[in-house]
Design a protein around this motif. Structure first.
Motif, PDB file in Angstrom:
ATOM      1  N   ARG A  73      67.568  75.226  49.213  1.00 15.98           N
ATOM      2  CA  ARG A  73      66.884  74.040  48.459  1.00 15.98           C
ATOM      3  C   ARG A  73      65.330  74.701  48.371  1.00 15.98           C
ATOM      4  NH1 ARG A  73      66.706  68.944  46.845  1.00 15.98           N
ATOM      5  NH2 ARG A  73      64.902  67.880  47.058  1.00 15.98           N
ATOM      6  N   ILE A  74      64.924  74.340  47.331  1.00 16.07           N
ATOM      7  CA  ILE A  74      63.436  75.174  47.194  1.00 16.07           C
ATOM      8  C   ILE A  74      62.367  73.793  47.334  1.00 16.07           C
ATOM      9  CG2 ILE A  74      61.711  76.135  45.698  1.00 16.07           C
ATOM     10  CD1 ILE A  74      64.535  77.791  46.211  1.00 16.07           C
ATOM     11  N   ASP A  75      61.998  73.713  48.440  1.00 13.20           N
ATOM     12  CA  ASP A  75      61.386  72.503  48.848  1.00 13.20           C
ATOM     13  C   ASP A  75      59.931  72.728  49.553  1.00 13.20           C
ATOM     14  OD1 ASP A  75      62.595  73.243  51.252  1.00 13.20           O
ATOM     15  OD2 ASP A  75      63.941  71.573  51.623  1.00 13.20           O
ATOM     16  N   GLY A  76      59.410  74.013  49.392  1.00 15.07           N
ATOM     17  CA  GLY A  76      58.536  74.222  50.469  1.00 15.07           C
ATOM     18  C   GLY A  76      57.849  75.737  50.049  1.00 15.07           C
ATOM     19  N   PRO A  77      56.930  76.231  50.596  1.00 15.41           N
ATOM     20  CA  PRO A  77      56.441  77.709  50.483  1.00 15.41           C
ATOM     21  C   PRO A  77      57.400  78.738  51.425  1.00 15.41           C
ATOM     22  CG  PRO A  77      55.183  76.431  52.315  1.00 15.41           C
ATOM     23  CD  PRO A  77      55.920  75.157  51.599  1.00 15.41           C
ATOM     24  N   GLU A  78      58.292  78.100  52.050  1.00 16.41           N
ATOM     25  CA  GLU A  78      59.148  79.265  52.774  1.00 16.41           C
ATOM     26  C   GLU A  78      60.575  78.346  52.759  1.00 16.41           C
ATOM     27  OE1 GLU A  78      58.655  82.111  56.408  1.00 16.41           O
ATOM     28  OE2 GLU A  78      59.009  79.979  57.196  1.00 16.41           O
ATOM     29  N   VAL A  79      61.855  79.062  52.455  1.00 18.64           N
ATOM     30  CA  VAL A  79      62.739  78.224  52.333  1.00 18.64           C
ATOM     31  C   VAL A  79      63.927  79.025  53.139  1.00 18.64           C
ATOM     32  CG1 VAL A  79      64.703  77.709  50.590  1.00 18.64           C
ATOM     33  CG2 VAL A  79      62.245  77.749  49.929  1.00 18.64           C
ATOM     34  N   GLN A  80      64.757  78.171  54.078  1.00 19.65           N
ATOM     35  CA  GLN A  80      65.595  78.741  54.644  1.00 19.65           C
ATOM     36  C   GLN A  80      66.999  78.689  53.602  1.00 19.65           C
ATOM     37  OE1 GLN A  80      66.187  79.723  58.344  1.00 19.65           O
ATOM     38  NE2 GLN A  80      68.111  80.423  57.261  1.00 19.65           N
ATOM     39  N   LEU A  81      67.526  79.954  53.798  1.00 12.71           N
ATOM     40  CA  LEU A  81      68.979  80.093  52.954  1.00 12.71           C
ATOM     41  C   LEU A  81      69.952  79.050  53.743  1.00 12.71           C
ATOM     42  CD1 LEU A  81      69.656  83.666  52.074  1.00 12.71           C
ATOM     43  CD2 LEU A  81      68.532  82.176  50.928  1.00 12.71           C
ATOM     44  N   THR A  82      70.717  78.448  53.000  1.00 10.24           N
ATOM     45  CA  THR A  82      71.817  77.366  53.376  1.00 10.24           C
ATOM     46  C   THR A  82      72.827  78.158  54.415  1.00 10.24           C
ATOM     47  OG1 THR A  82      71.354  76.029  51.566  1.00 10.24           O
ATOM     48  CG2 THR A  82      73.507  75.786  52.950  1.00 10.24           C
ATOM     49  N   ASN A  83      73.216  79.152  53.953  1.00 10.39           N
ATOM     50  CA  ASN A  83      74.379  79.921  54.983  1.00 10.39           C
ATOM     51  C   ASN A  83      74.078  81.307  55.189  1.00 10.39           C
ATOM     52  OD1 ASN A  83      76.517  77.580  54.582  1.00 10.39           O
ATOM     53  ND2 ASN A  83      76.273  78.200  52.318  1.00 10.39           N
ATOM     54  N   ARG A  95      53.111  89.816  47.993  1.00 10.87           N
ATOM     55  CA  ARG A  95      52.212  90.608  49.046  1.00 10.87           C
ATOM     56  C   ARG A  95      52.648  91.888  49.253  1.00 10.87           C
ATOM     57  NH1 ARG A  95      47.549  88.144  48.787  1.00 10.87           N
ATOM     58  NH2 ARG A  95      47.336  85.731  48.809  1.00 10.87           N
ATOM     59  N   ASP A  96      54.136  91.974  49.709  1.00 11.98           N
ATOM     60  CA  ASP A  96      54.745  92.999  50.414  1.00 11.98           C
ATOM     61  C   ASP A  96      54.764  94.027  49.446  1.00 11.98           C
ATOM     62  OD1 ASP A  96      54.860  92.212  52.951  1.00 11.98           O
ATOM     63  OD2 ASP A  96      57.194  91.490  52.825  1.00 11.98           O
ATOM     64  N   PHE A  97      54.947  93.797  47.954  1.00 15.18           N
ATOM     65  CA  PHE A  97      55.518  94.710  46.924  1.00 15.18           C
ATOM     66  C   PHE A  97      53.920  94.585  45.985  1.00 15.18           C
ATOM     67  CE2 PHE A  97      59.281  93.708  48.629  1.00 15.18           C
ATOM     68  CZ  PHE A  97      59.713  94.951  49.145  1.00 15.18           C
ATOM     69  N   GLY A  98      52.632  93.931  46.165  1.00 15.16           N
ATOM     70  CA  GLY A  98      51.874  94.140  45.264  1.00 15.16           C
ATOM     71  C   GLY A  98      52.145  93.449  43.963  1.00 15.16           C
ATOM     72  N   LEU A  99      52.772  92.684  43.818  1.00 13.05           N
ATOM     73  CA  LEU A  99      53.308  91.784  42.674  1.00 13.05           C
ATOM     74  C   LEU A  99      52.133  90.976  42.063  1.00 13.05           C
ATOM     75  CD1 LEU A  99      56.776  90.750  43.412  1.00 13.05           C
ATOM     76  CD2 LEU A  99      56.129  92.854  42.541  1.00 13.05           C
ATOM     77  N   SER A 100      52.105  90.639  40.964  1.00 15.41           N
ATOM     78  CA  SER A 100      51.206  89.809  40.095  1.00 15.41           C
ATOM     79  C   SER A 100      51.772  88.443  40.204  1.00 15.41           C
ATOM     80  CB  SER A 100      51.226  90.187  38.599  1.00 15.41           C
ATOM     81  OG  SER A 100      52.045  90.238  37.913  1.00 15.41           O
ATOM     82  N   SER A 101      53.061  88.253  40.171  1.00 21.69           N
ATOM     83  CA  SER A 101      53.645  86.770  40.340  1.00 21.69           C
ATOM     84  C   SER A 101      54.962  86.884  40.993  1.00 21.69           C
ATOM     85  CB  SER A 101      53.780  86.089  39.106  1.00 21.69           C
ATOM     86  OG  SER A 101      54.476  86.800  37.906  1.00 21.69           O
ATOM     87  N   MET A 102      55.172  85.876  41.485  1.00 22.41           N
ATOM     88  CA  MET A 102      56.730  85.802  42.327  1.00 22.41           C
ATOM     89  C   MET A 102      57.399  84.494  42.140  1.00 22.41           C
ATOM     90  SD  MET A 102      58.908  87.243  44.384  1.00 22.41           S
ATOM     91  CE  MET A 102      60.327  86.361  44.782  1.00 22.41           C
ATOM     92  N   VAL A 103      58.428  84.245  41.847  1.00 20.78           N
ATOM     93  CA  VAL A 103      58.978  82.913  41.584  1.00 20.78           C
ATOM     94  C   VAL A 103      60.369  82.865  42.447  1.00 20.78           C
ATOM     95  CG1 VAL A 103      60.009  81.321  39.811  1.00 20.78           C
ATOM     96  CG2 VAL A 103      57.998  82.685  39.354  1.00 20.78           C
ATOM     97  N   VAL A 104      60.548  81.883  43.065  1.00 20.10           N
ATOM     98  CA  VAL A 104      61.961  81.661  43.849  1.00 20.10           C
ATOM     99  C   VAL A 104      62.724  80.213  43.163  1.00 20.10           C
ATOM    100  CG1 VAL A 104      63.051  81.440  45.930  1.00 20.10           C
ATOM    101  CG2 VAL A 104      60.795  82.620  45.819  1.00 20.10           C
ATOM    102  N   VAL A 105      63.784  80.386  42.773  1.00 19.50           N
ATOM    103  CA  VAL A 105      64.529  79.184  42.453  1.00 19.50           C
ATOM    104  C   VAL A 105      65.663  79.157  42.811  1.00 19.50           C
ATOM    105  CG1 VAL A 105      63.417  79.229  40.038  1.00 19.50           C
ATOM    106  CG2 VAL A 105      65.433  80.691  40.298  1.00 19.50           C
ATOM    107  N   ASN A 106      66.416  78.032  42.786  1.00 14.14           N
ATOM    108  CA  ASN A 106      67.768  77.866  43.491  1.00 14.14           C
ATOM    109  C   ASN A 106      68.839  78.817  42.524  1.00 14.14           C
ATOM    110  OD1 ASN A 106      70.745  76.169  42.781  1.00 14.14           O
ATOM    111  ND2 ASN A 106      69.760  75.833  44.972  1.00 14.14           N
ATOM    112  N   ASP A 107      69.826  79.126  43.441  1.00 16.55           N
ATOM    113  CA  ASP A 107      70.924  80.219  42.872  1.00 16.55           C
ATOM    114  C   ASP A 107      71.517  79.789  41.640  1.00 16.55           C
ATOM    115  OD1 ASP A 107      72.005  78.414  44.414  1.00 16.55           O
ATOM    116  OD2 ASP A 107      73.677  79.961  45.065  1.00 16.55           O
TER     117      ASP A 107
END
Length: 340
Positions: A73-83, A95-107
């Protein structure tokens, strides 16, 4: 949410068992697979991404942005995988990979996006109904867990609605199911959709069916072994467990079709359905799907199909990267320089 991505875009489908990574090198390009990484073999997402990029060598420039789909569930800046043990933080990966943007969504967001343009040859129908364009669609899948989302036309856009349908309650519907439910292993004292409609769920169903039929408890078996034994009829209890799994899946698919009025179809992904196509097509799946009085007539007209393309989320992730303005969806967004 509409996000503009810089190319190349790293895309990832992160599940409880495996994380799959690919690159979309230019807008509109097909994703190019980098690798499949076992989640348990890496401490965190960045470790798995580094390994995937290293396997690619210098075939293409490093990614400039990324979008990851995760089983959680994408409900905060840090998400715990369910399983799985990973915690996913978009900013940290960016930041680890010097990206311009990073998006996290539900699978299931990209699976829903991919359903918008899925080709008929990537689907195997379960039942005779032809597709009806223009309506809502539901995508779902039993695998390590159970995921589901809806794709709903909204003005000029397609809205993707994430759900936690796998964690809703599921009860028995006849005398035999009541016997099974009485001995079925519970998870946190609940029987949910995911408790039974998942790989571990199939193992629970088989153990419970065997207990009911023999009168003796038994240990859970590996889901793949149950599937094989059920399909070749070498274990009658495994065959009965697969039939029950199919019937329950049809019931849940029907419930979600009613919830979203998914007149353009229900698409079943995940790792299990393609392996038990024969059971779904020849068993009680469609009967359970349609048995929704007083709307049985409407249900008979809704098509159900199994997604048989490998890594179905990749095409959806590529669509989100290249055609982001077409979709409205919820996700965690980090952009370099914002709030820094």
């Amino acid at each position: 949410m509409a996000t503009t991505f810089e190319f190349p875009v790293l895309i990832g489908d992160v599940g409880g068992t495996n994380a799959r990574f690919a690159l979309v090198e230019t807008r509109g390009a097909k994703p190019r697979l980098l690798s499949h990484e076992a989640t348990a073999e890496h401490a965190d997402p960045s470790s798995a991404i580094r390994t995937a990029l290293a396997k690619d060598g210098s075939r293409s420039p490093p990614p400039r942005s990324a979008i990851l789909a995760i089983a959680g569930r994408i409900d905060g800046p840090e998400v715990q995988l369910t399983n799985a043990h990973w915690k996913v933080a978009g900013e940290r990966i960016g930041r680890d990979f010097g990206l311009s943007s990073m998006v996290v969504v539900n699978d299931y967001v990209p699976v829903a996006a991919g359903a918008a343009g899925i080709e008929p040859h990537d689907l195997t129908p379960v039942g005779p109904c032809p597709a009806v364009p223009g309506g809502a669609r539901v995508v779902l899948g039993p695998g390590t867990g159970f995921g589901a989302a809806a794709l709903v036309p909204y003005s000029a856009h397609l809205a993707i609605v994430s759900t936690e349908a796998g964690h809703t309650e599921l009860g028995p519907a006849d005398a035999f199911e009541e016997q099974v439910w009485h001995v079925l292993e519970r998870v946190e004292d609940r029987i949910t959709v995911e408790t039974v409609l998942s790989g571990p769920g199939l193992a629970r169903l088989h153990a419970a069916v065997t207990h009911v039929r023999t009168g003796r408890p038994r240990d859970k078996l590996d889901p793949a072994a149950i599937t094989a034994a059920g399909l070749d009829a070498s274990d009658p209890h495994a065959a009965e467990a697969l039939a029950l799994f199919s019937r329950l899946l049809g019931r849940v698919c029907g419930d979600l079709a009613l919830t979203f009025l998914a007149t353009s179809g229900v698409y079943i992904g995940g790792g299990i359905a393609p392996r038990i196509l024969k059971v779904l097509q020849e068993g009680a799946f469609r009967d359970a799907f349609e048995r929704k009085a007083p709307f049985a007539g409407m249900m008979r007209a809704i098509p159900t199909s199994v997604i048989t393309v490998q890594d179905p989320a990749f095409n959806g992730l590529a669509a989100l990267a290249s055609e982001g303005d077409a979709f409205v969806y919820h996700g965690q967004v980090w952009r370099n320089g914002e709030g820094s």
